[in-house]
Write a protein that holds these residues in place. Structure first.
Motif, PDB file in Angstrom:
ATOM      1  N   UNK A  18      18.015 -10.758 -34.581  1.00 28.55           N
ATOM      2  CA  UNK A  18      17.280 -11.661 -33.700  1.00 28.55           C
ATOM      3  C   UNK A  18      16.463 -10.890 -32.666  1.00 28.55           C
ATOM      4  N   UNK A  19      15.377 -10.316 -33.130  1.00 28.00           N
ATOM      5  CA  UNK A  19      14.462  -9.634 -32.214  1.00 28.00           C
ATOM      6  C   UNK A  19      14.976  -8.313 -31.691  1.00 28.00           C
ATOM      7  N   UNK A  20      15.470  -7.457 -32.592  1.00 25.77           N
ATOM      8  CA  UNK A  20      16.023  -6.161 -32.198  1.00 25.77           C
ATOM      9  C   UNK A  20      14.895  -5.185 -31.851  1.00 25.77           C
ATOM     10  N   UNK A  21      14.993  -4.605 -30.663  1.00 25.16           N
ATOM     11  CA  UNK A  21      14.071  -3.550 -30.239  1.00 25.16           C
ATOM     12  C   UNK A  21      14.894  -2.382 -29.710  1.00 25.16           C
ATOM     13  N   UNK A  22      14.755  -1.219 -30.335  1.00 30.71           N
ATOM     14  CA  UNK A  22      15.475  -0.034 -29.900  1.00 30.71           C
ATOM     15  C   UNK A  22      14.833   1.189 -30.541  1.00 30.71           C
ATOM     16  N   UNK A  23      15.407   2.357 -30.304  1.00 33.44           N
ATOM     17  CA  UNK A  23      14.913   3.579 -30.941  1.00 33.44           C
ATOM     18  C   UNK A  23      16.082   4.482 -31.256  1.00 33.44           C
ATOM     19  N   UNK A  24      15.888   5.325 -32.270  1.00 36.14           N
ATOM     20  CA  UNK A  24      16.896   6.300 -32.681  1.00 36.14           C
ATOM     21  C   UNK A  24      16.259   7.677 -32.539  1.00 36.14           C
ATOM     22  N   UNK A  25      16.876   8.510 -31.724  1.00 37.55           N
ATOM     23  CA  UNK A  25      16.240   9.738 -31.263  1.00 37.55           C
ATOM     24  C   UNK A  25      16.477  10.921 -32.201  1.00 37.55           C
ATOM     25  N   UNK A  26      15.475  11.763 -32.298  1.00 37.80           N
ATOM     26  CA  UNK A  26      15.538  12.961 -33.140  1.00 37.80           C
ATOM     27  C   UNK A  26      16.465  14.004 -32.520  1.00 37.80           C
ATOM     28  N   UNK A  27      17.272  14.642 -33.380  1.00 38.94           N
ATOM     29  CA  UNK A  27      18.174  15.676 -32.914  1.00 38.94           C
ATOM     30  C   UNK A  27      19.436  15.161 -32.273  1.00 38.94           C
ATOM     31  N   UNK A  28      19.657  13.846 -32.366  1.00 38.09           N
ATOM     32  CA  UNK A  28      20.838  13.237 -31.770  1.00 38.09           C
ATOM     33  C   UNK A  28      21.567  12.365 -32.790  1.00 38.09           C
ATOM     34  N   UNK A  29      22.861  12.167 -32.545  1.00 37.14           N
ATOM     35  CA  UNK A  29      23.640  11.241 -33.373  1.00 37.14           C
ATOM     36  C   UNK A  29      23.546   9.861 -32.746  1.00 37.14           C
ATOM     37  N   UNK A  30      22.864   8.967 -33.452  1.00 39.28           N
ATOM     38  CA  UNK A  30      22.646   7.593 -33.006  1.00 39.28           C
ATOM     39  C   UNK A  30      23.612   6.681 -33.744  1.00 39.28           C
ATOM     40  N   UNK A  31      24.446   5.951 -33.007  1.00 38.29           N
ATOM     41  CA  UNK A  31      25.468   5.111 -33.620  1.00 38.29           C
ATOM     42  C   UNK A  31      25.135   3.633 -33.461  1.00 38.29           C
ATOM     43  N   UNK A 169      41.988  10.319 -42.544  1.00 37.73           N
ATOM     44  CA  UNK A 169      42.951  10.381 -41.454  1.00 37.73           C
ATOM     45  C   UNK A 169      42.226  10.799 -40.188  1.00 37.73           C
ATOM     46  N   UNK A 170      42.787  10.510 -38.992  1.00 38.65           N
ATOM     47  CA  UNK A 170      42.081  10.776 -37.730  1.00 38.65           C
ATOM     48  C   UNK A 170      41.624  12.214 -37.555  1.00 38.65           C
ATOM     49  N   UNK A 171      42.453  13.177 -37.941  1.00 40.68           N
ATOM     50  CA  UNK A 171      42.085  14.583 -37.772  1.00 40.68           C
ATOM     51  C   UNK A 171      40.887  14.952 -38.634  1.00 40.68           C
ATOM     52  N   UNK A 172      40.895  14.520 -39.894  1.00 42.47           N
ATOM     53  CA  UNK A 172      39.783  14.799 -40.793  1.00 42.47           C
ATOM     54  C   UNK A 172      38.528  14.076 -40.342  1.00 42.47           C
ATOM     55  N   UNK A 173      38.693  12.858 -39.814  1.00 46.25           N
ATOM     56  CA  UNK A 173      37.552  12.086 -39.326  1.00 46.25           C
ATOM     57  C   UNK A 173      36.828  12.824 -38.202  1.00 46.25           C
ATOM     58  N   UNK A 174      37.582  13.436 -37.306  1.00 45.83           N
ATOM     59  CA  UNK A 174      36.971  14.202 -36.213  1.00 45.83           C
ATOM     60  C   UNK A 174      36.187  15.392 -36.769  1.00 45.83           C
ATOM     61  N   UNK A 175      36.745  16.055 -37.775  1.00 49.26           N
ATOM     62  CA  UNK A 175      36.071  17.190 -38.397  1.00 49.26           C
ATOM     63  C   UNK A 175      34.737  16.753 -39.009  1.00 49.26           C
ATOM     64  N   UNK A 176      34.745  15.609 -39.698  1.00 48.45           N
ATOM     65  CA  UNK A 176      33.518  15.101 -40.329  1.00 48.45           C
ATOM     66  C   UNK A 176      32.506  14.690 -39.260  1.00 48.45           C
ATOM     67  N   UNK A 177      32.976  14.024 -38.193  1.00 51.10           N
ATOM     68  CA  UNK A 177      32.084  13.668 -37.081  1.00 51.10           C
ATOM     69  C   UNK A 177      31.389  14.907 -36.527  1.00 51.10           C
ATOM     70  N   UNK A 178      32.183  15.927 -36.254  1.00 49.56           N
ATOM     71  CA  UNK A 178      31.624  17.149 -35.666  1.00 49.56           C
ATOM     72  C   UNK A 178      30.657  17.849 -36.610  1.00 49.56           C
ATOM     73  N   UNK A 179      30.951  17.804 -37.909  1.00 45.81           N
ATOM     74  CA  UNK A 179      30.058  18.404 -38.894  1.00 45.81           C
ATOM     75  C   UNK A 179      28.711  17.681 -38.911  1.00 45.81           C
ATOM     76  N   UNK A 180      28.745  16.357 -38.876  1.00 47.78           N
ATOM     77  CA  UNK A 180      27.502  15.577 -38.857  1.00 47.78           C
ATOM     78  C   UNK A 180      26.692  15.897 -37.608  1.00 47.78           C
ATOM     79  N   UNK A 181      27.372  15.981 -36.477  1.00 49.75           N
ATOM     80  CA  UNK A 181      26.672  16.283 -35.230  1.00 49.75           C
ATOM     81  C   UNK A 181      26.075  17.695 -35.246  1.00 49.75           C
ATOM     82  N   UNK A 182      26.824  18.662 -35.751  1.00 47.44           N
ATOM     83  CA  UNK A 182      26.327  20.036 -35.832  1.00 47.44           C
ATOM     84  C   UNK A 182      25.068  20.105 -36.693  1.00 47.44           C
TER      85      UNK A 182
END
Length: 256
Positions: A18-31, A169-182
């Motif tokens: 319903x009328x979404x206006x936003x932006x997703x920035x380069x070089x950043x993790x946008x959630x 599992x939570x520990x592996x999830x953090x590893x994957x998050x950090x890998x995506x961000x890197x």
């Protein structure tokens, strides 16, 4: 940067965006976060060009998708990497064959160049001794690494991830998050992640877009989310026990 302006999308009589206006920035993790039915999956699929918009525009570094011809849209697709919720690996292919598949489909590289690029990304995501294994022979966390390697093998400008921590599992999830961000920072990619995982929000939420019933209800950073008085986002995130603990700790620190 990906810019979304006044985007609306309906299915029959049900208006989902319903009328979404936003932006997703380069070089950043946008959630993109929100409850089931909030419109976050429809927004992600709209960014990917799967859904045709009713109105509004989505632009990729100034290129408006709806203004592109077929050739330009095909070119844009070569600039996009995708990590699917269930990894979506080919069971009959080895790890290196899965990762090399986009290069065979969308590049003019010869077999030697493909092998060199595949070896490079396998090393980058730290897949050890997995080249010739099938997906069924490796863990869920390693499968996610394969999915990420496949998504970046073609040097994408834009990386989309749909619930990348699903089933981990939570520990592996953090590893994957950090890998995506890197990888996002290292290659200056515009990364958009569709998630319900509040741990991901607190780990890598450099830009957070919160949808509620198809409306952009709040946006900000992982630091700002702890200080907001926005009732919609507070109600949503307070379902996370970890968030409660972190917010209390943050409030205590601010008083010192």
């Amino acid at each position: 940067m990906i810019e979304v302006k006044n985007v609306e999308k309906s299915f029959g009589e049900q208006k989902v965006l319903k009328g979404i206006t936003t932006s997703f920035e380069t070089g950043k993790t946008n959630l993109i976060i929100g409850q089931s039915g909030s419109g976050k999956t429809v927004l992600l699929k709209s960014l990917l060009g799967i859904h045709k918009l009713d109105s509004g525009t989505i632009s990729f570094d100034g290129r408006i998708y709806s203004d592109m011809n077929d050739d330009e849209k095909r070119e844009l697709r070569t600039e996009i990497g995708m990590v699917f919720q269930g990894s979506a690996l080919f069971d009959s292919m080895t790890v290196e064959e899965n990762i090399g598949f986009p290069l065979k489909m969308f590049s003019n590289k010869n077999s030697r160049e493909i092998k060199e690029r595949v070896d490079f990304v396998i090393d980058r995501v730290k897949l050890i001794n997995a080249h010739t294994k099938k997906p069924s022979e490796i863990s869920g966390g390693m499968q996610k690494r394969v999915a990420i390697a496949r998504a970046i093998v073609n040097n994408p400008k834009y990386l989309f991830c749909d619930e990348p921590n699903s089933g981990l599992d939570p520990k592996t999830a953090v590893v994957i998050d950090n890998l995506i961000q890197e990888i996002t920072e290292e290659y200056n990619i515009t990364t958009v992640i569709n998630t319900h995982d509040m741990n991901s929000v607190m780990e890598i939420g450099e830009k957070i877009v919160f949808l509620k019933e198809g409306v952009l209800a709040w946006e900000g950073t992982k630091k700002e989310i702890f200080k907001t008085d926005n009732e919609a986002i507070v109600d949503f995130v307070y379902s996370s026990e970890l968030f409660k603990k972190v917010r209390k700790a943050q409030n205590r620190a601010d008083k010192l």
